[in-house]
Design an enzyme around this catalytic site. Structure first.
Site, mmCIF file in Angstrom:
data_model
loop_
_atom_site.group_PDB
_atom_site.id
_atom_site.type_symbol
_atom_site.label_atom_id
_atom_site.label_comp_id
_atom_site.label_asym_id
_atom_site.label_seq_id
_atom_site.Cartn_x
_atom_site.Cartn_y
_atom_site.Cartn_z
ATOM 1 N N GLY A 12 0.838 -1.206 0.000
ATOM 2 C CA GLY A 12 0.000 0.000 0.000
ATOM 3 C C GLY A 12 0.869 1.250 0.000
ATOM 4 O O GLY A 12 2.051 1.205 -0.374
ATOM 5 N N ASN A 13 0.296 2.360 0.435
ATOM 6 C CA ASN A 13 1.017 3.643 0.385
ATOM 7 C C ASN A 13 2.276 3.641 1.240
ATOM 8 O O ASN A 13 3.326 4.098 0.813
ATOM 9 C CB ASN A 13 0.104 4.774 0.862
ATOM 10 C CG ASN A 13 -1.040 4.994 -0.095
ATOM 11 O OD1 ASN A 13 -0.936 4.653 -1.272
ATOM 12 N ND2 ASN A 13 -2.128 5.538 0.400
ATOM 13 N N CYS A 126 2.498 8.197 14.048
ATOM 14 C CA CYS A 126 3.127 9.372 13.440
ATOM 15 C C CYS A 126 3.270 10.483 14.482
ATOM 16 O O CYS A 126 4.316 11.128 14.588
ATOM 17 C CB CYS A 126 2.307 9.850 12.243
ATOM 18 S SG CYS A 126 0.621 10.345 12.620
ATOM 19 N N SER A 157 -4.531 12.935 4.368
ATOM 20 C CA SER A 157 -3.442 12.017 4.688
ATOM 21 C C SER A 157 -3.807 11.068 5.833
ATOM 22 O O SER A 157 -2.958 10.345 6.326
ATOM 23 C CB SER A 157 -2.160 12.788 5.012
ATOM 24 O OG SER A 157 -2.333 13.518 6.188
ATOM 25 N N GLY A 159 -5.630 7.854 6.540
ATOM 26 C CA GLY A 159 -6.194 6.713 5.815
ATOM 27 C C GLY A 159 -7.349 6.071 6.561
ATOM 28 O O GLY A 159 -7.624 6.405 7.712
ATOM 29 N N ARG A 163 -8.720 6.305 10.584
ATOM 30 C CA ARG A 163 -10.057 6.826 10.842
ATOM 31 C C ARG A 163 -10.936 5.843 11.610
ATOM 32 O O ARG A 163 -11.676 6.225 12.500
ATOM 33 C CB ARG A 163 -10.733 7.197 9.520
ATOM 34 C CG ARG A 163 -10.114 8.409 8.897
ATOM 35 C CD ARG A 163 -10.613 8.615 7.478
ATOM 36 N NE ARG A 163 -10.090 9.859 6.966
ATOM 37 C CZ ARG A 163 -10.663 11.046 7.182
ATOM 38 N NH1 ARG A 163 -11.797 11.128 7.852
ATOM 39 N NH2 ARG A 163 -10.112 12.145 6.725
ATOM 40 N N ASN A 165 -9.961 3.610 13.633
ATOM 41 C CA ASN A 165 -9.420 3.265 14.959
ATOM 42 C C ASN A 165 -8.735 4.453 15.606
ATOM 43 O O ASN A 165 -7.607 4.357 16.057
ATOM 44 C CB ASN A 165 -8.401 2.136 14.823
ATOM 45 C CG ASN A 165 -9.067 0.830 14.511
ATOM 46 O OD1 ASN A 165 -9.855 0.330 15.300
ATOM 47 N ND2 ASN A 165 -8.777 0.294 13.340
ATOM 48 N N ASN A 268 2.974 13.320 8.280
ATOM 49 C CA ASN A 268 2.632 12.265 9.230
ATOM 50 C C ASN A 268 2.998 10.888 8.688
ATOM 51 O O ASN A 268 3.472 10.029 9.419
ATOM 52 C CB ASN A 268 1.142 12.339 9.602
ATOM 53 C CG ASN A 268 0.224 12.365 8.390
ATOM 54 O OD1 ASN A 268 0.460 13.124 7.450
ATOM 55 N ND2 ASN A 268 -0.799 11.556 8.402
#
Lengths: 296, 334
Positions: A12-13, A126, A157, A159, A163, A165, A268
């Site tokens: 992923g990212n 982060c 930014s 993800g 969001r 958790n 972050n």
């Protein structure tokens, strides 16, 4: 000097940004990227750049276990325990970028040296990576009785994992403020800001110290620490001079990302991959050093 | 709702916490809670101004732990139910569970108007715990109506029984409130609420517009005690809605008594539309920034209004009190 071979689990990212950062490291050599989605952009980019890829996740890695000594896990907290068990059982060191936190927390300028032989280390959050160095910098001059951090990140930014958790962020960060930062009591707040163009990551550290009168030393220590973090996150800086009033200190940080795979406002995300790469890099150097000592 | 057309939720003991610099005492809470209960208010809110877990250096430490205040208020209630505010990112599910243990019956889970998805777990927990569960979309003036509807639908899908249009900056005008409430009434099947601030002297007009457009939950506070210029004034609402022919279920004399004999006595200053609070409504700045801005402007010897205008331009959202000091420092250094 031969480089330490590493693999990335998760395309992923985060996994993709890690790829770029590892490429710049002087002590690491990326060999393999594992994912699950054959159509993922991350796997395509990895293939283009000549890395071995697999869509069989951790099992795919295990088929080539001679190819790496360390693995960055950039998947999810839910999968991490499973991945870690498989990898550590065959002697691989695991760097956990998920919120699972089954291993000890690591914040590079604070406690990296104590974690050389840990099979699994966790990168906190982060907000933790951006603020705990500062709390430590204050605490090494004067004991911190309370530290609180406020991380503001751009909505784009944050993800879906963060969001869904959000309590995990506040609770894990607060815990690491105490365990790694050294504050007797920690608290964390996260704010999502949807402004356009997106805002850079901002982090404010509010700390209460046990005694007054050490302002000069504290300021000095904070500035030294900012430089240390800048060694692996060049866009890490103080926006304003810290505010000191009696026993209370507030430090205002801004984090601009390197813009590897993420846009620069995602400081972050950048600070997580930069910290993880830093950790792996230092662990690899330490390995080389101990190997040298071994042949003496 | 047998004897009244809508619920008036009194937020004196939560939004008022901002004006009180989070220094409510048990005695103040006890008397206010008793008065609200006896006047017939069905729901009132008790929490730190920034919700559960809000006690912090960022927003101000609570003088008395909010759980003790909730417990104190709960002990005074013969019929009223206690609401708590929970802003994910500040408070946690654990905080909510603790608040329920000491007497909370309703939770209002608040997010910025575009960030409803961070509240899924908290709304689900509210329902699981059997609470009246409300979604609160803050800074509602900052999003176009389609976005507001989209986010409100998320809250509803998570299980919210009421979704609020929250005018945190006191920036909305009555026709804008009508448009927003109407859109939500048309697109959602749950109940709709409105929470106003009086920064542009529009709180009462906005609340009337909300009710006329179909809102069935409306917020107020006694003597308007709340962030910025304060909220819609509860006792005035009772009088106005009676004149308009609505049933409020609240006794006018009794609500006046608690406003004037209890709350007015401990208010640190009257809730007026001052130059600064007006600028908050005008620039769309979160109302609880007021006292923090006042302090920073004084420290740097600059005009508060410049700080507020800049914060508005930066599109600061609720909770970013730490930005105020930085903005003030930067203005001073120019």
């Amino acid at each position: 000097m031969s480089k330490c071979k590493v693999a990335i689990l998760g395309s992923g990212n985060i996994g993709t940004d890690l790829m770029y950062k590892i490429e710049r490291s002087d002590a690491l050599e990326l060999t393999m990227v594992a994912g699950v989605d054959p159509d993922s952009k991350g796997l395509r980019l990895a293939k283009e750049r000549g890395y071995l890829t697999t869509i069989k996740s951790v099992d795919g890695l295990l088929e080539y276990s001679d190819n790496f000594e360390m693995v960055f896990d950039a998947t999810s907290a839910k999968m991490h325990q499973f991945h870690s068990d498989k990898l550590t059982s065959i002697g691989k060191q695991v760097l956990d970028l998920t919120p699972a936190a089954i291993g000890p927390f690591v914040v590079p300028p604070v406690n990296l040296n104590q974690l050389q032989t840990e099979p699994n280390v966790n990168l906190v959050t982060c907000g933790g990576q951006a603020t705990i160095p500062i709390i430590h910098a204050i605490n090494r001059v004067c004991p911190v009785s309370y530290a609180e951090i406020v991380a503001t990140i751009s909505s784009s930014s944050a993800g879906p994992g963060t969001r869904a958790n959000i309590d995990e962020f506040t609770e894990t960060t607060a815990n690491a403020i105490e365990k790694v930062g050294g504050a007797k009591k920690g608290k964390a707040i996260i704010i999502l800001n949807p402004a356009e163009p997106p805002v850079l990551m901002r982090d404010t550290i509010h700390a209460t110290v046990e005694e007054e009168g050490k302002e000069v030393e504290i300021l000095h220590s904070i500035k030294d620490m900012v430089k240390e973090v800048q060694a692996y996150v060049p866009g890490y800086r103080m926006n304003t001079e810290p505010q000191i009033s009696g026993k209370e200190i507030s430090v205002f940080i801004e984090v601009e990302g390197a813009g590897d795979f993420f846009p620069t406002y995602s400081g972050n995300l950048d600070i997580m991959t930069a910290a993880a790469t830093r950790v792996a890099n230092q662990l690899a150097l330490q390995r080389t050093d101990s190997a040298k000592e071994g042949v003496k | 709702m047998t004897n009244h057309n809508f619920e008036i939720v009194d937020v004196t003991l939560r939004d008022g916490s901002h004006s009180m610099r989070h220094a409510f005492t048990k005695e103040q809470v006890r008397k206010t809670a008793r008065g609200l209960d006896q006047a017939g208010v069905n729901y009132f809110e008790v929490s730190h101004g920034d919700g559960l877990g809000g006690s912090s250096m960022q927003y101000g430490k609570s003088k008395v732990n909010e759980l003790e205040l909730i417990e104190t208020a709960a002990a005074e209630c013969s019929q009223a139910k206690i609401s708590v505010l929970l802003i994910p990112g500040i408070g946690t599910k654990k905080d909510l569970t603790e608040a329920v243990k000491v007497g909370a019956n309703m939770v209002r889970v608040a997010t910025h108007v575009t960030e409803a998805d961070v509240a899924k777990q908290h709304i689900e927990l509210g329902r699981e715990l059997g609470l009246k569960t409300v979604g609160f979309l803050m800074m509602a003036h900052m999003a176009p109506i389609e976005k507001l509807v989209e986010q409100a639908k998320l809250f509803e899908s998570y299980g919210a029984e009421v979704v609020y249009v929250t005018d945190s900056a006191g920036a909305l005008l009555p026709h804008e409130v009508t448009e927003r409430i109407t859109a939500l009434k048309n697109e959602l099947s749950c109940e709709i609420g409105f929470h106003g601030h009086n920064n542009l002297s529009m709180a009462m007009a906005n609340t009337v517009a909300a009710v006329q457009a179909g809102a069935t939950y409306i917020d107020g506070s006694l003597r308007a005690l709340g962030a910025g210029s304060g909220n819609t004034q509860t006792e005035v609402m009772v009088a106005i809605f009676e004149k308009m022919g609505y049933q409020t279920g609240i006794d006018l004399y009794k609500i006046l008594d608690v406003a004037n004999d209890v709350v007015a006595k401990f208010m640190p200053r009257p809730q007026e539309v001052t130059g600064s609070s007006l600028m908050m409504g005008y620039s769309g700045v979160y109302s609880s920034f007021l006292l923090h801005t006042e302090k920073a402007a004084k420290q740097f010897k600059i005009d508060e209004r410049d700080v507020l205008v800049e914060l508005g331009k930066m599109q600061a959202v609720g909770g970013q009190e730490d930005l105020i000091y930085e903005v003030a420092a930067n203005i001073a250094n120019k």
